[in-house]
Design a protein around this motif. Structure first.
Motif, PDB file in Angstrom:
ATOM      1  N   GLY A   1      -6.809  -6.466  -7.796  1.00  0.00           N
ATOM      2  CA  GLY A   1      -8.165  -6.279  -8.277  1.00  0.00           C
ATOM      3  C   GLY A   1      -8.156  -5.651  -9.653  1.00  0.00           C
ATOM      4  O   GLY A   1      -7.207  -4.962 -10.034  1.00  0.00           O
ATOM      5  N   LYS A   2      -9.209  -5.911 -10.425  1.00  0.00           N
ATOM      6  CA  LYS A   2      -9.328  -5.339 -11.759  1.00  0.00           C
ATOM      7  C   LYS A   2     -10.777  -4.982 -12.043  1.00  0.00           C
ATOM      8  O   LYS A   2     -11.685  -5.807 -11.857  1.00  0.00           O
ATOM      9  CB  LYS A   2      -8.829  -6.335 -12.815  1.00  0.00           C
ATOM     10  CG  LYS A   2      -8.987  -5.852 -14.267  1.00  0.00           C
ATOM     11  CD  LYS A   2      -8.110  -4.635 -14.551  1.00  0.00           C
ATOM     12  CE  LYS A   2      -8.224  -4.187 -16.004  1.00  0.00           C
ATOM     13  NZ  LYS A   2      -7.410  -2.988 -16.280  1.00  0.00           N
ATOM     14  N   SER A   3     -10.979  -3.745 -12.471  1.00  0.00           N
ATOM     15  CA  SER A   3     -12.296  -3.287 -12.900  1.00  0.00           C
ATOM     16  C   SER A   3     -12.112  -2.449 -14.152  1.00  0.00           C
ATOM     17  O   SER A   3     -11.224  -1.599 -14.219  1.00  0.00           O
ATOM     18  CB  SER A   3     -12.964  -2.456 -11.799  1.00  0.00           C
ATOM     19  OG  SER A   3     -14.178  -1.904 -12.272  1.00  0.00           O
ATOM     20  N   TYR A   4     -12.955  -2.693 -15.151  1.00  0.00           N
ATOM     21  CA  TYR A   4     -12.841  -1.941 -16.396  1.00  0.00           C
ATOM     22  C   TYR A   4     -13.625  -0.636 -16.363  1.00  0.00           C
ATOM     23  O   TYR A   4     -13.311   0.298 -17.096  1.00  0.00           O
ATOM     24  CB  TYR A   4     -13.318  -2.806 -17.570  1.00  0.00           C
ATOM     25  CG  TYR A   4     -12.405  -3.971 -17.849  1.00  0.00           C
ATOM     26  CD1 TYR A   4     -11.186  -3.785 -18.495  1.00  0.00           C
ATOM     27  CD2 TYR A   4     -12.745  -5.261 -17.458  1.00  0.00           C
ATOM     28  CE1 TYR A   4     -10.342  -4.849 -18.753  1.00  0.00           C
ATOM     29  CE2 TYR A   4     -11.912  -6.338 -17.706  1.00  0.00           C
ATOM     30  CZ  TYR A   4     -10.706  -6.123 -18.347  1.00  0.00           C
ATOM     31  OH  TYR A   4      -9.862  -7.181 -18.589  1.00  0.00           O
ATOM     32  N   ASP A   5     -14.653  -0.588 -15.523  1.00  0.00           N
ATOM     33  CA  ASP A   5     -15.471   0.628 -15.454  1.00  0.00           C
ATOM     34  C   ASP A   5     -15.318   1.373 -14.144  1.00  0.00           C
ATOM     35  O   ASP A   5     -15.987   2.380 -13.915  1.00  0.00           O
ATOM     36  CB  ASP A   5     -16.954   0.279 -15.674  1.00  0.00           C
ATOM     37  CG  ASP A   5     -17.496  -0.690 -14.628  1.00  0.00           C
ATOM     38  OD1 ASP A   5     -16.778  -0.996 -13.655  1.00  0.00           O
ATOM     39  OD2 ASP A   5     -18.645  -1.148 -14.789  1.00  0.00           O
ATOM     40  N   GLY A   6     -14.434   0.883 -13.268  1.00  0.00           N
ATOM     41  CA  GLY A   6     -14.235   1.532 -11.984  1.00  0.00           C
ATOM     42  C   GLY A   6     -15.291   1.196 -10.954  1.00  0.00           C
ATOM     43  O   GLY A   6     -15.217   1.666  -9.819  1.00  0.00           O
ATOM     44  N   VAL A   7     -16.266   0.383 -11.329  1.00  0.00           N
ATOM     45  CA  VAL A   7     -17.355   0.042 -10.407  1.00  0.00           C
ATOM     46  C   VAL A   7     -17.462  -1.477 -10.243  1.00  0.00           C
ATOM     47  O   VAL A   7     -17.438  -2.009  -9.129  1.00  0.00           O
ATOM     48  CB  VAL A   7     -18.710   0.606 -10.913  1.00  0.00           C
ATOM     49  CG1 VAL A   7     -19.838   0.186  -9.980  1.00  0.00           C
ATOM     50  CG2 VAL A   7     -18.633   2.120 -11.038  1.00  0.00           C
ATOM     51  N   THR A   8     -17.586  -2.188 -11.354  1.00  0.00           N
ATOM     52  CA  THR A   8     -17.804  -3.636 -11.316  1.00  0.00           C
ATOM     53  C   THR A   8     -16.472  -4.371 -11.312  1.00  0.00           C
ATOM     54  O   THR A   8     -15.690  -4.263 -12.261  1.00  0.00           O
ATOM     55  CB  THR A   8     -18.622  -4.087 -12.537  1.00  0.00           C
ATOM     56  OG1 THR A   8     -19.814  -3.313 -12.627  1.00  0.00           O
ATOM     57  CG2 THR A   8     -18.969  -5.566 -12.427  1.00  0.00           C
ATOM     58  N   PRO A   9     -16.170  -5.150 -10.260  1.00  0.00           N
ATOM     59  CA  PRO A   9     -14.899  -5.880 -10.230  1.00  0.00           C
ATOM     60  C   PRO A   9     -14.942  -7.120 -11.121  1.00  0.00           C
ATOM     61  O   PRO A   9     -15.906  -7.887 -11.092  1.00  0.00           O
ATOM     62  CB  PRO A   9     -14.754  -6.264  -8.760  1.00  0.00           C
ATOM     63  CG  PRO A   9     -16.148  -6.353  -8.240  1.00  0.00           C
ATOM     64  CD  PRO A   9     -16.946  -5.333  -9.018  1.00  0.00           C
ATOM     65  N   VAL A  10     -13.908  -7.290 -11.938  1.00  0.00           N
ATOM     66  CA  VAL A  10     -13.743  -8.503 -12.733  1.00  0.00           C
ATOM     67  C   VAL A  10     -12.883  -9.510 -11.967  1.00  0.00           C
ATOM     68  O   VAL A  10     -13.123 -10.710 -11.990  1.00  0.00           O
ATOM     69  CB  VAL A  10     -13.105  -8.175 -14.099  1.00  0.00           C
ATOM     70  CG1 VAL A  10     -12.890  -9.435 -14.918  1.00  0.00           C
ATOM     71  CG2 VAL A  10     -13.968  -7.185 -14.857  1.00  0.00           C
ATOM     72  N   VAL A  11     -11.875  -8.981 -11.279  1.00  0.00           N
ATOM     73  CA  VAL A  11     -11.054  -9.741 -10.341  1.00  0.00           C
ATOM     74  C   VAL A  11     -11.011  -8.942  -9.057  1.00  0.00           C
ATOM     75  O   VAL A  11     -10.879  -7.713  -9.083  1.00  0.00           O
ATOM     76  CB  VAL A  11      -9.623  -9.966 -10.885  1.00  0.00           C
ATOM     77  CG1 VAL A  11      -8.729 -10.608  -9.830  1.00  0.00           C
ATOM     78  CG2 VAL A  11      -9.652 -10.832 -12.140  1.00  0.00           C
ATOM     79  N   GLU A  12     -11.119  -9.638  -7.922  1.00  0.00           N
ATOM     80  CA  GLU A  12     -11.215  -8.921  -6.655  1.00  0.00           C
ATOM     81  C   GLU A  12     -10.467  -9.667  -5.558  1.00  0.00           C
ATOM     82  O   GLU A  12     -10.620 -10.876  -5.392  1.00  0.00           O
ATOM     83  CB  GLU A  12     -12.687  -8.771  -6.259  1.00  0.00           C
ATOM     84  CG  GLU A  12     -12.918  -7.877  -5.054  1.00  0.00           C
ATOM     85  CD  GLU A  12     -14.396  -7.597  -4.823  1.00  0.00           C
ATOM     86  OE1 GLU A  12     -14.712  -6.686  -4.058  1.00  0.00           O
ATOM     87  OE2 GLU A  12     -15.224  -8.320  -5.414  1.00  0.00           O
ATOM     88  N   GLY A  13      -9.607  -8.913  -4.839  1.00  0.00           N
ATOM     89  CA  GLY A  13      -8.911  -9.475  -3.682  1.00  0.00           C
ATOM     90  C   GLY A  13      -8.094 -10.705  -3.984  1.00  0.00           C
ATOM     91  O   GLY A  13      -8.087 -11.664  -3.209  1.00  0.00           O
ATOM     92  N   LEU A  14      -7.365 -10.698  -5.097  1.00  0.00           N
ATOM     93  CA  LEU A  14      -6.649 -11.899  -5.539  1.00  0.00           C
ATOM     94  C   LEU A  14      -5.291 -12.004  -4.861  1.00  0.00           C
ATOM     95  O   LEU A  14      -4.407 -11.164  -5.048  1.00  0.00           O
ATOM     96  CB  LEU A  14      -6.470 -11.874  -7.056  1.00  0.00           C
ATOM     97  CG  LEU A  14      -5.718 -13.059  -7.671  1.00  0.00           C
ATOM     98  CD1 LEU A  14      -6.444 -14.365  -7.374  1.00  0.00           C
ATOM     99  CD2 LEU A  14      -5.537 -12.882  -9.163  1.00  0.00           C
ATOM    100  N   ASP A  15      -5.113 -13.040  -4.065  1.00  0.00           N
ATOM    101  CA  ASP A  15      -3.821 -13.423  -3.497  1.00  0.00           C
ATOM    102  C   ASP A  15      -3.487 -14.805  -4.038  1.00  0.00           C
ATOM    103  O   ASP A  15      -4.222 -15.767  -3.800  1.00  0.00           O
ATOM    104  CB  ASP A  15      -3.873 -13.464  -1.969  1.00  0.00           C
ATOM    105  CG  ASP A  15      -4.059 -12.083  -1.353  1.00  0.00           C
ATOM    106  OD1 ASP A  15      -3.316 -11.160  -1.737  1.00  0.00           O
ATOM    107  OD2 ASP A  15      -4.940 -11.935  -0.492  1.00  0.00           O
ATOM    108  N   LEU A  16      -2.387 -14.901  -4.756  1.00  0.00           N
ATOM    109  CA  LEU A  16      -2.046 -16.157  -5.430  1.00  0.00           C
ATOM    110  C   LEU A  16      -0.539 -16.305  -5.504  1.00  0.00           C
ATOM    111  O   LEU A  16       0.163 -15.382  -5.924  1.00  0.00           O
ATOM    112  CB  LEU A  16      -2.650 -16.175  -6.842  1.00  0.00           C
ATOM    113  CG  LEU A  16      -2.239 -17.319  -7.771  1.00  0.00           C
ATOM    114  CD1 LEU A  16      -2.697 -18.662  -7.214  1.00  0.00           C
ATOM    115  CD2 LEU A  16      -2.802 -17.101  -9.182  1.00  0.00           C
ATOM    116  N   ASP A  17      -0.036 -17.462  -5.091  1.00  0.00           N
ATOM    117  CA  ASP A  17       1.372 -17.809  -5.240  1.00  0.00           C
ATOM    118  C   ASP A  17       1.501 -18.904  -6.289  1.00  0.00           C
ATOM    119  O   ASP A  17       0.777 -19.900  -6.241  1.00  0.00           O
ATOM    120  CB  ASP A  17       1.957 -18.319  -3.923  1.00  0.00           C
ATOM    121  CG  ASP A  17       2.127 -17.216  -2.888  1.00  0.00           C
ATOM    122  OD1 ASP A  17       2.091 -16.025  -3.270  1.00  0.00           O
ATOM    123  OD2 ASP A  17       2.294 -17.548  -1.696  1.00  0.00           O
TER     124      ASP A  17
END
Length: 368
Positions: free
Chosen positions: A15-31
């Protein structure tokens, strides 16, 4: 590409969030499999570029893990990841020659002069740009600069090559030519390419698989033919390729076969995707090339699996390799059918004519 082997790259719960609140990437599972050409496709703000930048090391995940082989990348600096990168604006140094630009990753790695010269020549040979070695980037065209950026990404024999919309600044004809060159180069080298784009045709043309992003999540990842023919939800169906969409009410579902009632009283059948209850409003989608049309007087019925709809022509659009006959259906958005240029019926249509739309229910996908 060996899909049964351990993936070259693994995203686990990233997961990635720049402000700690709004997710830019969330729950990413990728092979990402070794040797494949994977495109990350989606609209602006969907999370695809952030995913690429976390893999490159220019962004850090807020949570989760990213692995390259047996190496955890979360705390590995970019220059130690053995990953090549091609940026959208090429990021060439204007004061350096072509050869010096290509050599830069080797200079950072303190490769000796002789080995560096040999590697630069080999990389420039790959992209057929050796004759430009002494030029400055400003003297090159956009396509030539793109080739130099690619040579720089390949010069140190990376395990993985990342590309962030590298063809976006090129005109249509050059962009299509470079798509073919990139795909041929990928096939020749056998490297793993991860390619970010918002251009669906580019993704379908070049990729082994495509991951469609929306709202920070992968909506579907699949081979290009499966992605186009069998989208797993309405987001993918609407973003990848053209679709005619009919909104109606779900009447029944049995063994995946759904019946939909349209506002004007007509009924159509198709494949139910996802979960919906009888009475729910649903969207029925069919590709324009899967539809045919004829005059109502010329309609001679059809097989039990053939959907038919009453419509009116709303004009034609010339596309060079085909013509799009636009149509209007009562209480629905307009749509179009792709008709070959040599279809003699094209001369028969004029705006307002009544017609019949025909399409097999196998090609109609129904989403909640």
């Amino acid at each position: 590409m060996n899909a049964t082997a351990q993936p070259l790259v693994r995203f686990r719960g990233v997961g990635k969030s720049y402000d700690g609140v709004t997710p830019v990437v969330e729950g990413l599972d990728l092979d990402i499999q070794e040797g494949e050409f994977l495109s990350l496709l989606g609209p602006s703000g969907s999370g695809k570029t952030t995913c690429l930048m976390m893999l490159a090391g220019f962004e850090s995940p807020s949570k989760g893990e990213i692995w390259l082989g047996d190496t955890l990348l979360n705390t590995t600096p970019p220059h130690k990841r053995n990953i090549g990168m091609v940026f959208q604006n090429y990021a060439l140094f204007p004061h350096m020659s072509v050869a010096e630009n290509v050599a830069y990753p080797l200079t950072v790695r303190r490769v000796d002069r002789a080995a560096k010269a040999e590697a630069v020549k080999r990389a420039l040979d790959m992209v057929r740009m050796n004759e430009f070695a002494d030029r400055l980037p400003k003297s090159l065209s956009g396509g030539q600069q793109q080739r130099i950026a690619l040579a720089r990404a390949l010069v140190f024999n990376p395990r993985l090559v990342l590309m962030d919309e590298p063809l976006g600044a090129l005109d249509k004809r050059l962009r299509e030519h470079m798509q073919i060159e990139l795909k041929d180069l990928h096939r020749t080298l056998g490297l793993t390419f991860v390619y970010v784009t918002h251009d669906q045709s580019e993704a379908l043309t070049m990729s082994d698989r495509v991951a469609v992003f929306d709202n920070g999540r992968i909506q579907q990842i699949d081979r290009v033919d499966s992605l186009y023919e069998t989208p797993s939800n309405g987001v993918v169906a609407n973003f990848v390729g053209d679709n005619n969409v009919f909104v109606g009410r779900l009447i029944s579902v049995q063994d995946g076969r759904a019946e939909v009632g349209l506002p004007d009283g007509e009924r159509i059948f198709g494949q139910m995707v996802g979960a919906a209850r009888v009475g729910d409003t649903v969207r029925a989608c069919v590709r324009p090339e899967r539809m045919t049309l004829c005059t109502r007087s010329g309609f001679d019925g059809g097989t039990p699996s053939l959907n038919t709809m009453h419509a009116r022509t709303a004009g034609t659009l010339y596309f060079g390799d085909h013509v799009r006959v636009r149509f209007a259906v009562n209480q629905q958005e307009g749509g179009f059918v792709k008709v070959p240029l040599d279809d003699e019926s094209l001369t028969e249509w004029s705006a307002g004519d009544e017609l019949m739309l025909k399409f097999d229910e196998r090609h109609l996908r129904i989403f909640a």
